[in-house]
Design a protein around this motif. Sequence first.
Motif, PDB file in Angstrom:
ATOM      1  N   ASN A 188      24.534  34.853  13.021  1.00  0.00           N
ATOM      2  CA  ASN A 188      25.944  34.625  13.077  1.00  0.00           C
ATOM      3  C   ASN A 188      26.822  35.595  12.093  1.00  0.00           C
ATOM      4  OD1 ASN A 188      28.387  33.177  13.641  1.00  0.00           O
ATOM      5  ND2 ASN A 188      27.573  31.383  12.991  1.00  0.00           N
ATOM      6  N   LYS A 189      28.092  35.998  12.658  1.00  0.00           N
ATOM      7  CA  LYS A 189      28.759  37.052  11.636  1.00  0.00           C
ATOM      8  C   LYS A 189      29.114  36.153  10.610  1.00  0.00           C
ATOM      9  CE  LYS A 189      30.692  40.388  15.086  1.00  0.00           C
ATOM     10  NZ  LYS A 189      31.711  40.696  15.898  1.00  0.00           N
ATOM     11  N   PRO A 190      29.570  36.939   9.428  1.00  0.00           N
ATOM     12  CA  PRO A 190      29.106  37.989   8.945  1.00  0.00           C
ATOM     13  C   PRO A 190      27.602  37.850   8.585  1.00  0.00           C
ATOM     14  CG  PRO A 190      30.594  37.250   7.362  1.00  0.00           C
ATOM     15  CD  PRO A 190      30.429  36.183   8.574  1.00  0.00           C
ATOM     16  N   VAL A 210      21.059  40.829  17.602  1.00  0.00           N
ATOM     17  CA  VAL A 210      22.489  40.316  18.241  1.00  0.00           C
ATOM     18  C   VAL A 210      23.227  39.558  16.806  1.00  0.00           C
ATOM     19  CG1 VAL A 210      23.688  38.701  19.602  1.00  0.00           C
ATOM     20  CG2 VAL A 210      21.724  40.038  20.676  1.00  0.00           C
ATOM     21  N   ILE A 211      24.114  40.303  16.544  1.00  0.00           N
ATOM     22  CA  ILE A 211      25.255  39.733  15.463  1.00  0.00           C
ATOM     23  C   ILE A 211      26.539  39.237  16.191  1.00  0.00           C
ATOM     24  CG2 ILE A 211      26.116  40.370  13.237  1.00  0.00           C
ATOM     25  CD1 ILE A 211      23.954  42.309  13.040  1.00  0.00           C
ATOM     26  N   SER A 212      26.646  38.073  16.209  1.00  0.00           N
ATOM     27  CA  SER A 212      27.839  37.727  16.917  1.00  0.00           C
ATOM     28  C   SER A 212      28.593  36.350  16.668  1.00  0.00           C
ATOM     29  CB  SER A 212      27.621  37.500  18.434  1.00  0.00           C
ATOM     30  OG  SER A 212      28.713  37.097  19.171  1.00  0.00           O
ATOM     31  N   ALA A 213      29.822  36.297  16.599  1.00  0.00           N
ATOM     32  CA  ALA A 213      30.431  35.086  16.117  1.00  0.00           C
ATOM     33  C   ALA A 213      30.434  33.966  17.372  1.00  0.00           C
ATOM     34  CB  ALA A 213      31.778  35.303  15.860  1.00  0.00           C
ATOM     35  N   ASP A 214      29.830  34.129  18.291  1.00  0.00           N
ATOM     36  CA  ASP A 214      29.447  33.480  19.535  1.00  0.00           C
ATOM     37  C   ASP A 214      28.189  32.644  19.449  1.00  0.00           C
ATOM     38  OD1 ASP A 214      29.802  32.097  21.954  1.00  0.00           O
ATOM     39  OD2 ASP A 214      29.302  33.837  22.994  1.00  0.00           O
ATOM     40  N   ILE A 215      28.077  31.463  18.787  1.00  0.00           N
ATOM     41  CA  ILE A 215      26.902  31.201  18.517  1.00  0.00           C
ATOM     42  C   ILE A 215      26.295  29.882  19.268  1.00  0.00           C
ATOM     43  CG2 ILE A 215      27.590  29.525  16.577  1.00  0.00           C
ATOM     44  CD1 ILE A 215      25.019  31.939  15.716  1.00  0.00           C
ATOM     45  N   GLN A 216      26.901  29.786  20.292  1.00  0.00           N
ATOM     46  CA  GLN A 216      26.379  28.662  21.221  1.00  0.00           C
ATOM     47  C   GLN A 216      24.949  28.525  21.603  1.00  0.00           C
ATOM     48  OE1 GLN A 216      28.968  29.902  24.352  1.00  0.00           O
ATOM     49  NE2 GLN A 216      30.757  28.690  23.490  1.00  0.00           N
ATOM     50  N   GLU A 217      24.375  27.476  21.644  1.00  0.00           N
ATOM     51  CA  GLU A 217      22.856  27.496  21.867  1.00  0.00           C
ATOM     52  C   GLU A 217      22.532  27.753  23.383  1.00  0.00           C
ATOM     53  OE1 GLU A 217      20.099  26.437  20.163  1.00  0.00           O
ATOM     54  OE2 GLU A 217      21.594  26.352  18.557  1.00  0.00           O
ATOM     55  N   LYS A 218      23.375  27.955  24.451  1.00  0.00           N
ATOM     56  CA  LYS A 218      23.072  28.585  25.461  1.00  0.00           C
ATOM     57  C   LYS A 218      23.219  29.961  25.500  1.00  0.00           C
ATOM     58  CE  LYS A 218      26.331  28.180  28.717  1.00  0.00           C
ATOM     59  NZ  LYS A 218      27.599  27.505  28.561  1.00  0.00           N
ATOM     60  N   ASP A 249      26.875  43.267  18.924  1.00  0.00           N
ATOM     61  CA  ASP A 249      27.863  42.232  19.181  1.00  0.00           C
ATOM     62  C   ASP A 249      27.783  41.944  20.703  1.00  0.00           C
ATOM     63  OD1 ASP A 249      30.155  40.624  18.600  1.00  0.00           O
ATOM     64  OD2 ASP A 249      31.460  42.197  19.508  1.00  0.00           O
ATOM     65  N   LEU A 250      28.258  40.651  20.887  1.00  0.00           N
ATOM     66  CA  LEU A 250      28.402  40.221  22.270  1.00  0.00           C
ATOM     67  C   LEU A 250      29.671  40.146  22.921  1.00  0.00           C
ATOM     68  CD1 LEU A 250      26.105  36.968  22.222  1.00  0.00           C
ATOM     69  CD2 LEU A 250      25.476  39.228  22.925  1.00  0.00           C
ATOM     70  N   THR A 251      30.695  39.991  22.445  1.00  0.00           N
ATOM     71  CA  THR A 251      32.007  39.897  22.824  1.00  0.00           C
ATOM     72  C   THR A 251      32.605  41.192  22.815  1.00  0.00           C
ATOM     73  OG1 THR A 251      31.795  37.796  21.681  1.00  0.00           O
ATOM     74  CG2 THR A 251      33.921  38.215  22.909  1.00  0.00           C
TER      75      THR A 251
END
Length: 122
Positions: free
Chosen positions: A104-106, A81-89, A55-57
């Motif tokens: 993206n989660k889930p 990486v499995i995260s809800a923070d899906i910005q391109e950057k 996870d990232l956050t």
Amino acid sequence: MMKFSILVCDDSAVARKQVVRCLNECIDAEIEQAINGAYALELLRAQSFDLLCLDLTMPEVDGIQVLETIKTEKIECFVLVISADIQEKMKFRVIELGAIDFVNKPIDKIRMNDILHKFGIH
């Protein structure tokens, strides 16, 4: 044949449970869990894992710091990486740091299977 070893790192118990359940439906592996980035790094340094689901956050040591450390210390491990923070950057940054994919989660079983097969993890 050694069992595949996977480390699931997320500060949310619910999220970890979801990823573990998804992995169990896709692969017969030894799965360990880390409740934060610092603990994940401790485990990664102590034993070898084939795959890290990250996870990232997270508080204190976030996913990006984990990826940077893995790169700096040359820890051999696929990182998904499995995260809800899906910005391109952010996506670009994690791939740049060596992650094999960004989901993206889930995560669902179909997507997990695709990734595992694409990287010969099964």
